[in-house]
Design an enzyme around this catalytic site. Structure first.
Site, PDB file in Angstrom:
ATOM      1  N   SER A 189       2.529 -37.387 -41.153  1.00  0.00           N
ATOM      2  CA  SER A 189       3.104 -38.727 -40.973  1.00  0.00           C
ATOM      3  C   SER A 189       2.905 -39.286 -39.571  1.00  0.00           C
ATOM      4  O   SER A 189       3.282 -40.422 -39.306  1.00  0.00           O
ATOM      5  CB  SER A 189       4.609 -38.675 -41.289  1.00  0.00           C
ATOM      6  OG  SER A 189       5.256 -37.776 -40.409  1.00  0.00           O
ATOM      7  N   ILE A 247      -1.299 -36.110 -34.473  1.00  0.00           N
ATOM      8  CA  ILE A 247      -2.509 -35.336 -34.750  1.00  0.00           C
ATOM      9  C   ILE A 247      -2.726 -35.186 -36.264  1.00  0.00           C
ATOM     10  O   ILE A 247      -3.861 -35.301 -36.753  1.00  0.00           O
ATOM     11  CB  ILE A 247      -2.415 -33.952 -34.056  1.00  0.00           C
ATOM     12  CG1 ILE A 247      -2.435 -34.134 -32.527  1.00  0.00           C
ATOM     13  CG2 ILE A 247      -3.544 -33.030 -34.502  1.00  0.00           C
ATOM     14  CD1 ILE A 247      -2.073 -32.880 -31.735  1.00  0.00           C
ATOM     15  N   ASP A 261      10.807 -30.952 -46.304  1.00  0.00           N
ATOM     16  CA  ASP A 261      11.358 -30.579 -45.001  1.00  0.00           C
ATOM     17  C   ASP A 261      10.996 -29.115 -44.754  1.00  0.00           C
ATOM     18  O   ASP A 261      11.561 -28.207 -45.364  1.00  0.00           O
ATOM     19  CB  ASP A 261      12.878 -30.781 -44.998  1.00  0.00           C
ATOM     20  CG  ASP A 261      13.483 -30.442 -43.640  1.00  0.00           C
ATOM     21  OD1 ASP A 261      12.795 -29.826 -42.795  1.00  0.00           O
ATOM     22  OD2 ASP A 261      14.666 -30.793 -43.428  1.00  0.00           O
ATOM     23  N   LEU A 262      10.049 -28.900 -43.876  1.00  0.00           N
ATOM     24  CA  LEU A 262       9.521 -27.547 -43.667  1.00  0.00           C
ATOM     25  C   LEU A 262      10.451 -26.673 -42.814  1.00  0.00           C
ATOM     26  O   LEU A 262      10.119 -25.531 -42.519  1.00  0.00           O
ATOM     27  CB  LEU A 262       8.115 -27.617 -43.055  1.00  0.00           C
ATOM     28  CG  LEU A 262       7.085 -28.356 -43.929  1.00  0.00           C
ATOM     29  CD1 LEU A 262       5.740 -28.474 -43.212  1.00  0.00           C
ATOM     30  CD2 LEU A 262       6.899 -27.672 -45.282  1.00  0.00           C
ATOM     31  N   TYR A 300       9.277 -22.991 -27.813  1.00  0.00           N
ATOM     32  CA  TYR A 300       7.972 -23.529 -28.243  1.00  0.00           C
ATOM     33  C   TYR A 300       6.862 -22.538 -27.880  1.00  0.00           C
ATOM     34  O   TYR A 300       5.983 -22.252 -28.694  1.00  0.00           O
ATOM     35  CB  TYR A 300       7.755 -24.881 -27.564  1.00  0.00           C
ATOM     36  CG  TYR A 300       6.538 -25.652 -28.008  1.00  0.00           C
ATOM     37  CD1 TYR A 300       6.517 -26.323 -29.229  1.00  0.00           C
ATOM     38  CD2 TYR A 300       5.409 -25.747 -27.197  1.00  0.00           C
ATOM     39  CE1 TYR A 300       5.402 -27.054 -29.629  1.00  0.00           C
ATOM     40  CE2 TYR A 300       4.298 -26.472 -27.582  1.00  0.00           C
ATOM     41  CZ  TYR A 300       4.296 -27.127 -28.802  1.00  0.00           C
ATOM     42  OH  TYR A 300       3.194 -27.848 -29.190  1.00  0.00           O
TER      43      TYR A 300
HETATM   44  N1  LIG Z   1       0.382 -33.832 -28.974  1.00  0.00           N
HETATM   45  C1  LIG Z   1       0.268 -32.790 -28.156  1.00  0.00           C
HETATM   46  O1  LIG Z   1       0.124 -32.981 -26.933  1.00  0.00           O
HETATM   47  C2  LIG Z   1       0.257 -31.397 -28.696  1.00  0.00           C
HETATM   48  C3  LIG Z   1      -0.135 -30.356 -27.826  1.00  0.00           C
HETATM   49  C4  LIG Z   1      -0.156 -29.056 -28.313  1.00  0.00           C
HETATM   50  C5  LIG Z   1       0.166 -28.797 -29.628  1.00  0.00           C
HETATM   51  N2  LIG Z   1       0.558 -29.830 -30.458  1.00  0.00           N
HETATM   52  C6  LIG Z   1       0.913 -29.481 -31.830  1.00  0.00           C
HETATM   53  O2  LIG Z   1       0.244 -30.369 -32.707  1.00  0.00           O
HETATM   54  C7  LIG Z   1       1.038 -30.541 -33.893  1.00  0.00           C
HETATM   55  C8  LIG Z   1       1.193 -32.026 -34.167  1.00  0.00           C
HETATM   56  O3  LIG Z   1       1.899 -32.604 -33.075  1.00  0.00           O
HETATM   57  P1  LIG Z   1       1.879 -34.170 -32.737  1.00  0.00           P
HETATM   58  O4  LIG Z   1       1.638 -34.290 -31.298  1.00  0.00           O
HETATM   59  O5  LIG Z   1       1.050 -34.886 -33.713  1.00  0.00           O
HETATM   60  O6  LIG Z   1       3.440 -34.473 -32.956  1.00  0.00           O
HETATM   61  P2  LIG Z   1       4.197 -35.640 -33.758  1.00  0.00           P
HETATM   62  O7  LIG Z   1       3.475 -36.914 -33.614  1.00  0.00           O
HETATM   63  O8  LIG Z   1       5.615 -35.525 -33.333  1.00  0.00           O
HETATM   64  O9  LIG Z   1       4.051 -35.168 -35.274  1.00  0.00           O
HETATM   65  C9  LIG Z   1       4.735 -34.036 -35.754  1.00  0.00           C
HETATM   66  C10 LIG Z   1       4.573 -33.990 -37.252  1.00  0.00           C
HETATM   67  O10 LIG Z   1       5.290 -32.845 -37.736  1.00  0.00           O
HETATM   68  C11 LIG Z   1       6.118 -33.252 -38.806  1.00  0.00           C
HETATM   69  N3  LIG Z   1       7.333 -32.452 -38.897  1.00  0.00           N
HETATM   70  C12 LIG Z   1       8.204 -32.178 -37.895  1.00  0.00           C
HETATM   71  N4  LIG Z   1       9.262 -31.499 -38.393  1.00  0.00           N
HETATM   72  C13 LIG Z   1       9.043 -31.353 -39.721  1.00  0.00           C
HETATM   73  C14 LIG Z   1       9.780 -30.771 -40.771  1.00  0.00           C
HETATM   74  N5  LIG Z   1      10.983 -30.195 -40.578  1.00  0.00           N
HETATM   75  N6  LIG Z   1       9.270 -30.801 -42.017  1.00  0.00           N
HETATM   76  C15 LIG Z   1       8.061 -31.399 -42.248  1.00  0.00           C
HETATM   77  N7  LIG Z   1       7.319 -31.957 -41.301  1.00  0.00           N
HETATM   78  C16 LIG Z   1       7.817 -31.957 -40.039  1.00  0.00           C
HETATM   79  C17 LIG Z   1       6.447 -34.708 -38.514  1.00  0.00           C
HETATM   80  O11 LIG Z   1       6.737 -35.403 -39.730  1.00  0.00           O
HETATM   81  P3  LIG Z   1       8.177 -35.939 -40.194  1.00  0.00           P
HETATM   82  O12 LIG Z   1       8.987 -36.225 -38.966  1.00  0.00           O
HETATM   83  O13 LIG Z   1       7.838 -37.148 -41.016  1.00  0.00           O
HETATM   84  O14 LIG Z   1       8.734 -34.827 -41.015  1.00  0.00           O
HETATM   85  C18 LIG Z   1       5.135 -35.217 -37.943  1.00  0.00           C
HETATM   86  O15 LIG Z   1       4.271 -35.626 -38.970  1.00  0.00           O
HETATM   87  C19 LIG Z   1       2.368 -29.816 -33.627  1.00  0.00           C
HETATM   88  O16 LIG Z   1       2.350 -28.549 -34.226  1.00  0.00           O
HETATM   89  C20 LIG Z   1       2.389 -29.687 -32.117  1.00  0.00           C
HETATM   90  O17 LIG Z   1       3.173 -28.605 -31.689  1.00  0.00           O
HETATM   91  C21 LIG Z   1       0.610 -31.118 -30.007  1.00  0.00           C
END
Ligand SMILES: NC(=O)c1ccc[n+]([C@@H]2O[C@H](COP(=O)([O-])OP(=O)(O)OC[C@H]3O[C@@H](n4cnc5c(N)ncnc54)[C@H](OP(=O)(O)O)[C@@H]3O)[C@@H](O)[C@H]2O)c1
Length: 255
Positions: free
Chosen positions: A9, A12, A54-55, A146
């Site tokens: 949603s 990334i 909800d994961l 984390y």
């Molecule tokens: N962006 C960065 O700088 C960065 C760096 C290193 C690693 N990462 C990793 O990349 C991945 C994506 O991160 P992002 O930056 O795209 O973050 P984001 O924009 O906050 O997206 C996080 C996603 O995870 C979903 N999510 C969170 N809790 C959930 C739950 N309980 N059940 C189901 N879905 C859930 C959210 O969907 P809903 O809220 O709709 O459920 C959302 O789609 C993560 O694993 C993050 O740790 C990101």
């Protein structure tokens, strides 16, 4: 090709969905915010399936897999991308918050992969993609739970590759550094601004990472590290440790 993306949603995960739409894949989108996924799924040309799950709830981690396979066929690629982040001093973080993070960022992807990998192995093909973090290679002060979750996910991901190869299943481990997304924006806001974080941790684009991930799946590469400066952290871990311990900016509100 049927690709499942958790955390579809936003950020990334959203970019990975778009990348696979452009490659004509059938995509299953998994997250909690259904309206965002339905809007995104419209770009997928009728080859999408939307799952609200909800994961953080173990009962919802695999319950939708049969429905997704009925809609889009056997899962060829599972992208474990959903995640949450806590940037807060360790001593001020309620343990229960940390445990909830470990559920979403570590236990749920492990459970989902374990379930889906059995099916991939029985067919002799498939790819697991684990979106970990540079925090797995270079644990960052202020992000203890984390670091633990991503370190655990990366460890199983890297170790599993050789084991599952015999079953025709490939594993790609993804190590993002900062990549523009709502999580990244919240992370930057939670720490004090510093020259060190701007120089050593530049921000990449989710669309670029998404293309690298899909390319790695296709080429059966072992891992993706992006932005590219972060390759330094993998090859020079001791120096990276010193830099992090010396220059990591303080969490805001900390003494
Ligand atoms: N962006 C960065 O700088 C960065 C760096 C290193 C690693 N990462 C990793 O990349 C991945 C994506 O991160 P992002 O930056 O795209 O973050 P984001 O924009 O906050 O997206 C996080 C996603 O995870 C979903 N999510 C969170 N809790 C959930 C739950 N309980 N059940 C189901 N879905 C859930 C959210 O969907 P809903 O809220 O709709 O459920 C959302 O789609 C993560 O694993 C993050 O740790 C990101």
């Amino acid at each position: 090709m049927h690709v499942v993306v958790t955390g579809a949603s936003s950020g990334i995960g959203e970019a990975i969905c778009r990348e696979y739409f452009s490659r004509n894949a059938r995509v299953t989108l998994v997250a909690r915010r259904r309206e965002l996924m339905e809007a995104l799924a419209k770009e997928g040309g009728g080859r999408t399936h939307v799952v609200t799950a909800d994961l953080s709830d173990p009962a919802q981690v695999t319950s939708w897999v049969d429905g997704a396979e009925a809609a889009n066929g056997p899962i060829d690629v599972l992208v474990n991308n959903a995640g949450v982040q806590i940037i807060r001093r360790y001593l001020e973080t309620p343990f229960e918050d940390g445990a909830r993070l470990l559920q979403v960022d570590l236990l749920s992807p492990l459970r989902l992969s374990h379930f889906v990998a059995q099916r991939m192995a029985s067919r002799g093909s498939g790819t697991l993609v684990d979106v970990t973090s540079m925090a797995a290679i270079a644990p960052t002060p202020g992000m203890s739970f984390y670091n633990a979750a991503k370190g655990g996910l990366a460890a199983i991901s890297e170790g599993l590759r050789a084991e599952l190869k015999a079953h025709g299943v490939h594993v790609v481990t993804v190590y993002p550094g900062p990549v523009r997304s709502p999580m990244e924006a919240a992370g930057r806001a939670a720490i004090e601004d510093s020259w060190a974080s701007r120089v050593f941790a530049p921000t990449g684009e989710a669309s670029v990472l998404a293309r690298l991930v899909a390319d790695a799946v296709e080429a059966k590469d072992a891992r993706v590290i992006y932005p590219f400066l972060n390759v330094f952290g993998r090859h020079f871990p001791a120096l990276t440790r010193v830099l992090l311990d010396t220059f990591t900016p303080k969490v805001r509100g900390s003494s």
